[in-house]
Design a protein around this motif. Structure first.
Motif, PDB file in Angstrom:
ATOM      1  N   ARG A 109      37.833  39.483  40.531  1.00 27.22           N
ATOM      2  CA  ARG A 109      37.737  40.294  41.629  1.00 27.22           C
ATOM      3  C   ARG A 109      36.298  41.049  41.115  1.00 27.22           C
ATOM      4  NH1 ARG A 109      40.767  45.805  43.830  1.00 27.22           N
ATOM      5  NH2 ARG A 109      39.266  46.209  45.434  1.00 27.22           N
ATOM      6  N   LEU A 110      35.055  40.858  42.270  1.00 32.11           N
ATOM      7  CA  LEU A 110      33.789  41.434  41.903  1.00 32.11           C
ATOM      8  C   LEU A 110      33.964  43.089  42.421  1.00 32.11           C
ATOM      9  CD1 LEU A 110      30.798  41.330  41.466  1.00 32.11           C
ATOM     10  CD2 LEU A 110      30.652  40.490  43.847  1.00 32.11           C
ATOM     11  N   PHE A 111      33.482  44.139  41.800  1.00 33.23           N
ATOM     12  CA  PHE A 111      33.133  45.212  42.031  1.00 33.23           C
ATOM     13  C   PHE A 111      31.826  45.590  42.203  1.00 33.23           C
ATOM     14  CE2 PHE A 111      37.681  45.199  40.120  1.00 33.23           C
ATOM     15  CZ  PHE A 111      38.399  46.199  41.083  1.00 33.23           C
ATOM     16  N   LEU A 112      31.512  45.928  43.146  1.00 27.71           N
ATOM     17  CA  LEU A 112      30.174  46.628  43.519  1.00 27.71           C
ATOM     18  C   LEU A 112      30.309  48.138  43.256  1.00 27.71           C
ATOM     19  CD1 LEU A 112      29.184  44.826  46.630  1.00 27.71           C
ATOM     20  CD2 LEU A 112      28.771  44.120  44.292  1.00 27.71           C
ATOM     21  N   LEU A 113      28.960  48.686  42.821  1.00 31.29           N
ATOM     22  CA  LEU A 113      28.898  50.101  42.566  1.00 31.29           C
ATOM     23  C   LEU A 113      29.526  51.053  43.791  1.00 31.29           C
ATOM     24  CD1 LEU A 113      25.228  50.469  41.220  1.00 31.29           C
ATOM     25  CD2 LEU A 113      27.440  50.477  39.873  1.00 31.29           C
ATOM     26  N   ASP A 114      29.448  50.830  45.054  1.00 32.65           N
ATOM     27  CA  ASP A 114      30.185  51.294  45.970  1.00 32.65           C
ATOM     28  C   ASP A 114      31.754  51.219  45.954  1.00 32.65           C
ATOM     29  OD1 ASP A 114      27.805  52.203  47.023  1.00 32.65           O
ATOM     30  OD2 ASP A 114      27.690  50.731  48.614  1.00 32.65           O
ATOM     31  N   ASP A 115      32.238  50.013  45.441  1.00 31.63           N
ATOM     32  CA  ASP A 115      33.662  49.822  45.183  1.00 31.63           C
ATOM     33  C   ASP A 115      34.104  50.839  44.090  1.00 31.63           C
ATOM     34  OD1 ASP A 115      33.477  47.745  47.277  1.00 31.63           O
ATOM     35  OD2 ASP A 115      33.036  46.081  45.807  1.00 31.63           O
ATOM     36  N   ILE A 116      33.372  50.806  43.235  1.00 32.80           N
ATOM     37  CA  ILE A 116      33.568  51.666  42.015  1.00 32.80           C
ATOM     38  C   ILE A 116      33.908  53.097  42.241  1.00 32.80           C
ATOM     39  CG2 ILE A 116      33.056  52.681  39.571  1.00 32.80           C
ATOM     40  CD1 ILE A 116      31.944  49.567  39.288  1.00 32.80           C
ATOM     41  N   GLN A 117      32.706  53.620  43.033  1.00 33.87           N
ATOM     42  CA  GLN A 117      32.606  54.915  43.736  1.00 33.87           C
ATOM     43  C   GLN A 117      34.046  55.390  44.559  1.00 33.87           C
ATOM     44  OE1 GLN A 117      30.430  57.522  43.148  1.00 33.87           O
ATOM     45  NE2 GLN A 117      31.156  58.807  44.664  1.00 33.87           N
ATOM     46  N   GLU A 118      34.202  54.280  45.328  1.00 38.81           N
ATOM     47  CA  GLU A 118      35.559  54.439  46.089  1.00 38.81           C
ATOM     48  C   GLU A 118      36.754  54.661  45.266  1.00 38.81           C
ATOM     49  OE1 GLU A 118      38.156  54.574  49.653  1.00 38.81           O
ATOM     50  OE2 GLU A 118      35.878  54.936  49.393  1.00 38.81           O
TER      51      GLU A 118
END
Length: 202
Positions: A11-20
């Motif tokens: 699963r790819l986590f972008l910075l916005d995903d990690i923030q969320e």
């Protein structure tokens, strides 16, 4: 097809995903869930008196030495009701093959060592919106927690569940009666604005 067993899902986590995922506000409109915690007697529950310890925030806290089977059944009940028990946890489950989780499995599966589980494990931290009064049923002391979130101990609880789930119900009840884990339970209603920062910091 020859190498199917060597393939892995990623699963790819972008910075916005990690923030969320890790820094969002506590969820206040999620599904409700209640579960009955149990221990063997009132001597294994520590009720923290905030006033006596000069703590500034008056919130209920309990330290409960509870059988691992109770935590197994909590995950089972949460899954049945599709309740997100680990939504507020900082890490997702890493699987039972990692070095630490493998040792948890080995301890649980060793009849001579599983009763030392409490001494090896650092315990579980759970935030709940409410805690009922304690009652006694035979040799057991029980109380109900509402909307539990396991914020520390995802690896421990998930490994307990995965390991015990491979056994029969009779085996779980008979062989894990004296296998305990410490659970710290903090009553912090997610809707209480005064405690929002405390909830997130924990």
């Amino acid at each position: 097809e020859k190498n199917a067993e060597k393939k892995y899902d990623a699963r790819l986590f972008l910075l916005d995903d990690i923030q969320e995922l890790y820094y969002k506000e506590p969820i206040t409109d999620k599904k409700s869930f209640k579960y009955e915690m149990k221990t063997i007697n009132k001597g294994t529950i520590l009720n923290v008196d905030n006033e006596a310890y000069n703590m500034t925030l008056a919130l209920d806290a309990k330290y409960v030495l509870t059988p691992v089977t109770v935590m197994y059944k909590m995950v089972e009940a949460a899954e049945k009701e599709k309740y997100p028990l680990f939504d507020e946890n900082i890490r997702e489950y890493l699987g039972s093959n990692g070095a630490v989780n493998k040792k948890i499995v080995n301890t649980l599966m060793d009849p001579k060592d599983r009763n030392n589980f409490f001494f090896y494990n650092n315990g579980i931290t759970m935030i709940v919106s409410d805690i009922s009064k304690e009652t006694t049923y035979g040799a057991n002391r029980v109380f109900e927690v509402s909307d539990p979130q396991i914020v520390n101990g995802c690896q421990t609880v998930s490994t307990i569940y995965e390991t015990l789930n491979k056994l029969t119900e009779n085996t779980r009840e008979e062989e894990f009666t004296n296998t305990f884990v410490m659970v710290k339970i903090l009553k912090i209603p997610a809707r209480d604005e005064r405690l929002k920062d405390l909830y997130r910091n924990i």
